[in-house]
Design a protein around this motif. Structure first.
Motif, mmCIF file in Angstrom:
data_model
loop_
_atom_site.group_PDB
_atom_site.id
_atom_site.type_symbol
_atom_site.label_atom_id
_atom_site.label_comp_id
_atom_site.label_asym_id
_atom_site.label_seq_id
_atom_site.Cartn_x
_atom_site.Cartn_y
_atom_site.Cartn_z
ATOM 1 N N ALA A 143 4.534 19.605 -2.611
ATOM 2 C CA ALA A 143 4.428 18.525 -1.625
ATOM 3 C C ALA A 143 4.041 17.207 -2.297
ATOM 4 N N VAL A 144 3.137 17.266 -3.269
ATOM 5 C CA VAL A 144 2.758 16.048 -4.000
ATOM 6 C C VAL A 144 3.967 15.481 -4.729
ATOM 7 N N ARG A 145 4.733 16.342 -5.386
ATOM 8 C CA ARG A 145 5.928 15.857 -6.113
ATOM 9 C C ARG A 145 6.930 15.229 -5.159
ATOM 10 N N ARG A 146 7.186 15.890 -4.032
ATOM 11 C CA ARG A 146 8.123 15.315 -3.061
ATOM 12 C C ARG A 146 7.611 13.983 -2.538
ATOM 13 N N ALA A 147 6.318 13.935 -2.232
ATOM 14 C CA ALA A 147 5.739 12.716 -1.674
ATOM 15 C C ALA A 147 5.860 11.555 -2.648
ATOM 16 N N LEU A 148 5.542 11.796 -3.907
ATOM 17 C CA LEU A 148 5.609 10.720 -4.897
ATOM 18 C C LEU A 148 7.044 10.293 -5.157
ATOM 19 N N ALA A 149 7.983 11.245 -5.096
ATOM 20 C CA ALA A 149 9.382 10.913 -5.360
ATOM 21 C C ALA A 149 10.005 10.092 -4.238
ATOM 22 N N THR A 150 9.528 10.300 -3.021
ATOM 23 C CA THR A 150 10.167 9.653 -1.870
ATOM 24 C C THR A 150 9.343 8.530 -1.252
ATOM 25 N N ALA A 151 8.116 8.336 -1.719
ATOM 26 C CA ALA A 151 7.249 7.323 -1.110
ATOM 27 C C ALA A 151 7.811 5.928 -1.330
ATOM 28 N N PRO A 152 7.755 5.085 -0.303
ATOM 29 C CA PRO A 152 8.169 3.689 -0.494
ATOM 30 C C PRO A 152 7.166 2.954 -1.377
ATOM 31 N N HIS A 153 7.598 1.828 -1.923
ATOM 32 C CA HIS A 153 6.725 1.077 -2.823
ATOM 33 C C HIS A 153 5.446 0.622 -2.132
ATOM 34 N N ASP A 154 5.523 0.337 -0.835
ATOM 35 C CA ASP A 154 4.330 -0.179 -0.163
ATOM 36 C C ASP A 154 3.236 0.882 -0.009
ATOM 37 N N ALA A 155 3.576 2.158 -0.306
ATOM 38 C CA ALA A 155 2.546 3.196 -0.250
ATOM 39 C C ALA A 155 1.470 2.968 -1.301
ATOM 40 N N PHE A 156 1.790 2.218 -2.326
ATOM 41 C CA PHE A 156 0.846 2.000 -3.422
ATOM 42 C C PHE A 156 0.281 0.587 -3.420
ATOM 43 N N ALA A 157 0.451 -0.088 -2.295
ATOM 44 C CA ALA A 157 -0.239 -1.357 -2.052
ATOM 45 C C ALA A 157 -1.592 -1.038 -1.420
ATOM 46 N N PRO A 158 -2.449 -2.045 -1.187
ATOM 47 C CA PRO A 158 -3.725 -1.764 -0.516
ATOM 48 C C PRO A 158 -3.496 -1.001 0.784
ATOM 49 N N PRO A 159 -4.134 0.151 0.969
ATOM 50 C CA PRO A 159 -3.828 1.026 2.113
ATOM 51 C C PRO A 159 -4.393 0.509 3.432
ATOM 52 N N HIS A 160 -3.642 0.750 4.501
ATOM 53 C CA HIS A 160 -4.053 0.342 5.842
ATOM 54 C C HIS A 160 -5.059 1.348 6.384
ATOM 55 N N PRO A 161 -6.093 0.903 7.107
ATOM 56 C CA PRO A 161 -7.131 1.821 7.581
ATOM 57 C C PRO A 161 -6.650 2.841 8.602
ATOM 58 N N GLN A 162 -5.507 2.608 9.246
ATOM 59 C CA GLN A 162 -5.055 3.591 10.238
ATOM 60 C C GLN A 162 -4.478 4.829 9.589
ATOM 61 N N GLY A 163 -4.105 4.739 8.310
ATOM 62 C CA GLY A 163 -3.503 5.883 7.624
ATOM 63 C C GLY A 163 -2.010 5.691 7.469
ATOM 64 N N ARG A 164 -1.427 6.427 6.552
ATOM 65 C CA ARG A 164 -0.001 6.303 6.287
ATOM 66 C C ARG A 164 0.813 6.696 7.515
ATOM 67 N N PRO A 165 1.857 5.908 7.830
ATOM 68 C CA PRO A 165 2.691 6.242 8.991
ATOM 69 C C PRO A 165 3.377 7.591 8.848
ATOM 70 N N GLU A 166 3.721 8.002 7.611
ATOM 71 C CA GLU A 166 4.351 9.303 7.416
ATOM 72 C C GLU A 166 3.444 10.428 7.920
ATOM 73 N N LEU A 167 2.143 10.339 7.603
ATOM 74 C CA LEU A 167 1.220 11.382 8.042
ATOM 75 C C LEU A 167 0.988 11.302 9.541
ATOM 76 N N ARG A 168 0.860 10.115 10.084
ATOM 77 C CA ARG A 168 0.609 9.997 11.519
ATOM 78 C C ARG A 168 1.795 10.527 12.326
ATOM 79 N N ARG A 169 3.003 10.299 11.845
ATOM 80 C CA ARG A 169 4.177 10.847 12.540
ATOM 81 C C ARG A 169 4.193 12.374 12.450
ATOM 82 N N ALA A 170 3.893 12.904 11.264
ATOM 83 C CA ALA A 170 3.889 14.358 11.094
ATOM 84 C C ALA A 170 2.804 15.004 11.943
#
Length: 482
Positions: A143-170
């Protein structure tokens, strides 16, 4: 004092330098004041080797590299190395560089092995701990490998306090499907676990006390609330769960209630359906909320899972969950499904940037859920924990049939009922036998007027499989006789 020593930071109490590159290690040295430069370098190296900071076999930086970083001549370092080689503290071989000798470096002080062992219990039957040996390492790594391979570039910008949209959707999809939660992604706030959620809601000023709580619950949660200045008001329990008819009324009473509806902690059993509805009606009538702690809702064994109370009224229930029981408490991930009007206040309490949960873990959990591996892991662990539960019940039925076992329809622990007045002595006997577990009294609210019933809270998930039989045998030996 030369410019070289000034550049290296030489002061009256000594100076520090870091050497890097050239095939050596990052080297931190403290050089004392006074004396020659060679003597200072040699003394600092000697102390690093003697104390064990430089481990046997460690390769040191080349002369030139260390000399440049210290601001001294190359020959100064070469002479210091040669001095320690002559002492047998270092070795120097062509093509291998200069290394710490294997036979002379002192090891860091360690706690004696016997003392270290005594700190851990022989049999760990504490509640709330999943089987650490069953963490799905391969699935998580994938899962870590898939996540890193498919994550958009903005995933590695300063993180939003609400949490990643990918996780909130899941999570929105999973919680709706598996727990009956009405969860839109924009109502979910990712946090580091249930206690972190409490800190945000009360320590952040989103909700105010007093807070109604069940008469038995985790002392740690009460300490979190105490630290936030929140007074807790105990509500009695019976065989149907919390007595929602006793929730505080009137001016100055609580407008929030913390409940464990799917499986009361620690006494066991789901909240009666009529009382679930009554709790929501109470919150609705007071303009308040029910805090739903769904700490082990995935682990039911004897009938279909009980759906979340949140589905009855999403505008008056705060649903809180985490992966501490389903995966591991070492993965600091939890979530709050909030009424719409509480989302922005919680985000304000959290701050402008996420400071608690790592983006990689969030993306990995989203991938684990979406690939179906989270569900597969839960099914596997449900089978394993059901078997553990069954072995506990069978052992007690055979060797202590005079003691009732309750709270076994779900979760990772059971309650063994004890004769009145025997709890403290039994817990003490268990500790003497190397068994870690808790008595029911440890979870009782100090202000509760409900009569205490003696019992043991026995966790059956944590022991390694090959040790579980021995743990059950040890437990049965310390139980009070008929």
């Amino acid at each position: 004092m030369t410019d070289g020593f000034k550049a290296a930071g030489f002061k009256a109490e000594g100076f520090k330098a870091e050497a890097r590159g050239g095939g050596g290690v990052e080297l931190h040295l403290e050089l004392g004041a006074g004396g020659s430069r060679r003597a200072a370098v040699a003394a600092a190296l000697r102390e690093a080797v003697r104390s064990g900071r430089l481990a046997p076999g460690t390769r040191l930086p080349p002369y030139r590299t260390l000399a440049e970083d210290l601001g001294v001549a190359r020959n100064t370092v070469a002479d210091a190395y040669a001095e320690l080689v002559a002492e047998g503290r270092l070795t120097a071989r062509q093509g291998s560089g200069t290394r710490v000798a294997e036979r002379v470096a002192a090891r860091p002080q360690r706690v004696p092995e016997k003392a270290a062992r005594s700190a851990a219990p022989l049999h760990d039957l504490r509640q709330g701990q999943p089987d650490a040996t069953s963490f799905p390492r391969a699935d998580w790594a994938a899962a870590v490998r898939r996540a890193l391979a498919t994550a958009p570039h903005d995933a590695f910008a300063p993180p939003h306090p609400q949490g990643r949209p990918e996780l909130r959707r899941a999570l929105a999809e999973y919680l709706a499907r598996a727990r009956g939660v009405s969860a839109a992604p924009d109502r979910i706030v990712v946090c580091a676990g249930f206690a972190h959620g409490l800190r945000l809601l009360f320590g952040g000023g989103v909700l105010a006390g007093p807070l109604a709580v069940e008469a038995y619950g985790l002392p740690f949660h009460r300490s979190v609330l105490d630290a936030a200045g929140v007074r807790t008001v105990p509500v009695a329990l019976d065989g149907k769960g919390a007595r929602t008819d006793l929730l505080p009324e009137g001016r100055g009473g609580a407008r929030a209630a913390l409940l464990t509806p799917a499986h009361q902690f620690p006494t066991g059993g789901p909240l009666d359906p009529a009382r679930r509805a009554a709790a929501v009606d109470w919150a609705r009538g007071r303009g308040g909320v029910v805090l739903e702690d769904d700490y082990d809702g995935e682990f039911r064994y004897d009938r279909e899972p009980v759906g979340a109370v949140q589905g009855l009224d999403p505008d008056h229930v705060v649903y809180l969950g985490s992966v501490s029981k389903s995966l591991s408490p070492a993965i600091r991930l939890g979530w709050m499904v909030l009424p719409a009007h509480l989302v922005e206040p919680v985000l304000a309490a959290k701050g402008l940037r996420e400071a608690w949960t790592g983006v990689t873990d969030q993306l990995a959990l989203a991938s684990l859920i979406e690939a179906g591996h989270y569900d597969r892991h839960l099914r596997r662990m449900r089978r394993r924990y059901r078997e553990r539960r069954n072995r506990l019940v069978a052992a007690l039925a055979e060797r202590a049939p005079h003691l009732a076992v309750t709270g076994v329809a779900a979760g990772l622990h059971a309650v063994v009922e004890l004769p009145p007045g025997t709890e403290a002595a039994t817990v003490e006997a268990a500790a003497s036998a190397g068994i870690a577990l808790d008595g029911l009294a440890a979870f009782r609210h100090p202000e509760s007027e409900q009569p205490h019933r003696d019992g043991l809270v026995v966790g059956y998930a944590a022991p390694a499989e090959h040790r579980y039989g021995a743990a059950l045998d040890a437990l049965c030996r310390v139980l009070p006789p008929a």
